[in-house]
Scaffold this active site. Structure first.
Site, short mmCIF file in Angstrom:
data_model
loop_
_atom_site.label_atom_id
_atom_site.label_comp_id
_atom_site.label_asym_id
_atom_site.label_seq_id
_atom_site.Cartn_x
_atom_site.Cartn_y
_atom_site.Cartn_z
N ASP A 77 0.80 -1.23 0.00
CA ASP A 77 0.00 0.00 0.00
C ASP A 77 0.83 1.27 0.00
O ASP A 77 0.45 2.26 -0.61
CB ASP A 77 -0.94 0.02 1.21
CG ASP A 77 -0.20 0.24 2.51
OD1 ASP A 77 0.71 -0.55 2.82
OD2 ASP A 77 -0.52 1.22 3.21
N ASP A 80 5.59 0.33 3.25
CA ASP A 80 5.80 -0.91 4.01
C ASP A 80 5.58 -2.11 3.11
O ASP A 80 5.47 -1.98 1.89
CB ASP A 80 4.86 -0.94 5.21
CG ASP A 80 3.41 -0.68 4.78
OD1 ASP A 80 3.05 -1.07 3.66
OD2 ASP A 80 2.65 -0.10 5.57
N TYR A 229 -5.74 1.09 8.99
CA TYR A 229 -6.81 1.48 8.08
C TYR A 229 -8.16 1.18 8.72
O TYR A 229 -8.94 0.37 8.24
CB TYR A 229 -6.67 0.75 6.74
CG TYR A 229 -5.49 1.26 5.93
CD1 TYR A 229 -5.57 2.46 5.25
CD2 TYR A 229 -4.30 0.53 5.87
CE1 TYR A 229 -4.49 2.94 4.52
CE2 TYR A 229 -3.22 1.00 5.15
CZ TYR A 229 -3.32 2.20 4.48
OH TYR A 229 -2.24 2.68 3.76
N GLU A 474 6.13 9.65 3.31
CA GLU A 474 5.70 8.33 2.86
C GLU A 474 4.71 8.46 1.70
O GLU A 474 3.76 9.23 1.77
CB GLU A 474 5.04 7.55 4.00
CG GLU A 474 4.72 6.11 3.60
CD GLU A 474 4.23 5.26 4.76
OE1 GLU A 474 4.24 4.02 4.62
OE2 GLU A 474 3.85 5.82 5.81
#
Length: 624
Positions: A77, A80, A229, A474
């Site tokens: 995603d 990571d 999430y 990120e």
């Protein structure tokens, strides 16, 4: 994590409208290419031979094996090595929506194939993740063990446990978003691979029934997702979103009925939103519902879809700062919602602004905001300003797309890009060793994460290019996905838009008189014996390159008591592109999907040129 948040219908020649050309300051085509390339860096599984991001290698090859299912593939995603189902599905939905609306522009820049491959990489995985009608795998790996380690995906020693939802452990939000992903992707592959498109629809229909029958939040079943999430908005928005996409993909009125009959109960007509993203889908569903209304597909649901559209208008007004509750902006003009990966909301909002602008423009509508009228071109202009900010038009003169421009983030919070490529040095990088050797390294990443949209600046346009500043450095797949459509639109203009027309619209009892620019609205020559009326109206005009261009709406009405078939339209004195008719011999015919025009019904098409109205008449027809 980067997350956390509360074809072509008919060929249209190049249309000259504001922002149709490439901006002198930015190469949107180049940005589009890079934005698609980023998804190749996020691939999990066996990489294909045509893999262009050469510093990546195979990874996650045992995913799902301990659960007896093949879950190899899909996307990581963000920075990571976890595969989270909810943001992955949203990513695929937004890529597919981008292609279904602006695929022609992508083809013009040579990127349509790459974009479709990016979608298929995701849908292939989603099909694997749905092995039974009421079973859907929603996560591989978990954030806690993954975040303890800093390893390339090729070196992973972290848990690859698979997590799923089923009838006893429901997840209507996860299942609903996966429905949207599959249904929207089915449109992408409808012509190039009908069998694959049909397979996606079959999975989507099963999952929709599962999501609706067994209701519940997915993070109550897959608890390891809560920290990363969590579904703050619940599942009601995803059920509406899923129904809207299934209707878009199938034209099955069952799903339009669901969208309309549940609009009040599930909040689609009630929630006035100022954000849109992987968690909150209301604004997206409201924009799609508005599209159906503007297409003339509402039928007896018009009043409900109008309330959906009121909420879509609310979202647009809020973004432009002209509503009753507006989205905050940085001093530099960027939409700002939160300090953690704020750009995800900017790209998603920019997409909705762009596509809604085109929906409205194609139907001659504006948005009525609390502080006044907003035109479609204003929506597109604002979306463009947000994209330009991301690409470098900001107080720091920094591009927040890695690899684009002269100044962009160098220390991206991304495991694979921050560690030397497995192909350069295959020596094993241990879980904690990666932190010691690579994470704290005060140097540029050894691998260029080309095209990645990072989290972005804070509320004051400040940005710290540091690897441990994950809130700002990120990237995430769902940052990039909505941007594909906006960049394609800005790069290619609106030539060949797949938007609204042609549609069958109710016959106007009295032609509405609009403001009369020069040239004036007019009726084309029609024989007194003709059973048709042809009414042309100028709906908008603009100046470009020293000329004034007019958009003409032409409505052909069957005023007889019989159904008309085999209709041929003749046009003379036309000097520009036409949208909504098919060329047929020396004239034009209705599109193939419209085989007849019932008594009292009308059909609308448009054309654009810098002259008085063309001469238009129905030259051939059969009454049955």
């Amino acid at each position: 994590m980067g997350g956390r948040s509360s074809v072509v219908l008919l060929h249209l020649l190049l249309v000259l409208v504001p922002f149709a050309a490439v901006d002198a300051g930015h190469d949107y085509g180049k940005a589009l290419s890079k934005s698609i390339l980023f998804f190749e860096a996020q691939r999990s599984g066996y990489l294909p031979r045509n893999q262009r991001v050469s510093w990546r290698a195979n990874s996650g090859l045992m995913d799902g094996k301990t659960s007896g299912v093949d879950l190899v593939g899909g996307y990581y995603d963000a920075g990571d090595n976890v595969k989270f189902g909810l943001p992955m599905a949203f990513t695929i939905t937004m890529m597919s929506w981008s292609i279904s609306e602006y695929g022609k522009q992508m083809a013009g820049s040579g990127e349509l194939g790459h974009a479709m491959e990016a979608v298929k990489w995701g849908t292939d995985y989603l099909i694997k993740a749905h092995p039974e009608p009421n079973v859907l795998y929603g996560e591989v790996g978990d954030g806690n063990t993954d975040h303890y380690c800093w390893q390339r995906p090729e070196d992973m020693t972290t848990s690859r446990q698979a997590y799923w939802i089923d009838s006893s452990h429901p997840g209507s939000d996860l299942a609903g978003e996966t429905v949207a992903a599959m249904a929207s992707a089915s449109i992408v592959f409808r012509h190039s691979d009908p069998a694959y498109s049909s397979l996606l629809i079959s999975h989507a229909k099963q999952l929709f029934e599962f999501a609706d029958k067994y209701r519940g939040k997915y993070d109550s079943s897959i608890r390891v997702a809560q920290k990363y999430y969590q579904s703050f908005s619940g599942y009601a928005d995803e059920l509406l979103w899923a129904a809207a996409w299934l209707y878009q993909a199938t034209n099955d009125n069952y799903y339009l009925d669901y969208l309309s009959n549940n609009g009040d109960a599930l909040g689609g007509t009630g929630w006035a939103m100022t954000e849109f993203g992987w968690d909150v889908k209301y604004a997206g569903a409201q924009v799609l519902a508005s599209k159906f209304l503007l297409q003339g597909k509402a039928g007896h649901h018009s009043s409900v879809l109008e309330r959906y559209q009121q909420k879509a208008d609310y979202f647009m007004c809020s973004c432009l700062g002209k509503g009753t509750r507006n989205v905050q902006r940085t001093p530099g003009g960027l939409l700002f919602r939160q300090r953690w990966n704020n750009l995800q909301f900017v790209t998603s909002a920019s997409f909705l602004l762009t596509v809604y602008s085109d929906y409205l423009a194609s139907s001659g509508r504006n948005v009525q905001c609390a502080s006044g009228t907003v035109t479609p071109s204003e929506l597109l202009s604002f979306a463009k300003s947000q994209v330009d900010y991301i690409l470098g038009d900001n107080p720091r003169a920094t591009s927040y797309m890695v690899g684009y421009g002269s100044t962009y983030p160098q220390q991206v919070h991304h495991r694979a890009s921050s560690i030397v490529s497995f192909k350069v040095n295959p020596s094993f990088v241990s879980c904690r060793g990666g932190y010691q050797t690579w994470f704290g390294r005060k140097a540029s990443d050894p691998n260029l994460l080309d095209g990645a949209i990072v989290g972005g600046p804070d509320a004051y346009d400040n940005f710290a290019d540091e690897r441990d500043n994950y809130e700002q450095t990120e990237p995430a797949t769902y940052n990039n996905a909505p941007l594909l459509g906006v960049l394609a639109r800005l790069s290619g203009g609106n030539g060949g838009l797949n938007q609204l027309l042609p549609v069958v619209v109710p016959a106007p009892e009295v032609p509405v008189k609009k403001e009369k620019p020069n040239p004036l609205p007019s009726s084309a020559p029609v024989s007194k014996a003709s059973p048709f009326t042809v009414v042309q109206t100028v709906t908008t005009s603009w100046d470009a390159k020293g000329k004034t261009y007019y958009r003409y709406s032409t409505i052909v009405t069957n005023k007889s008591s019989k159904t008309a078939k085999n209709i041929n339209v003749s046009i003379s004195k036309l000097y520009g592109p036409i949208w909504g008719l098919s060329k047929a011999g020396n004239g034009y015919s209705f599109p193939s999907w419209l085989s007849s025009l019932p008594a009292g019904k009308s059909f609308e098409f448009i054309y654009i040129h810098s002259a008085s109205p063309a001469d238009i008449w129905v030259s051939e027809y059969t009454l049955v």
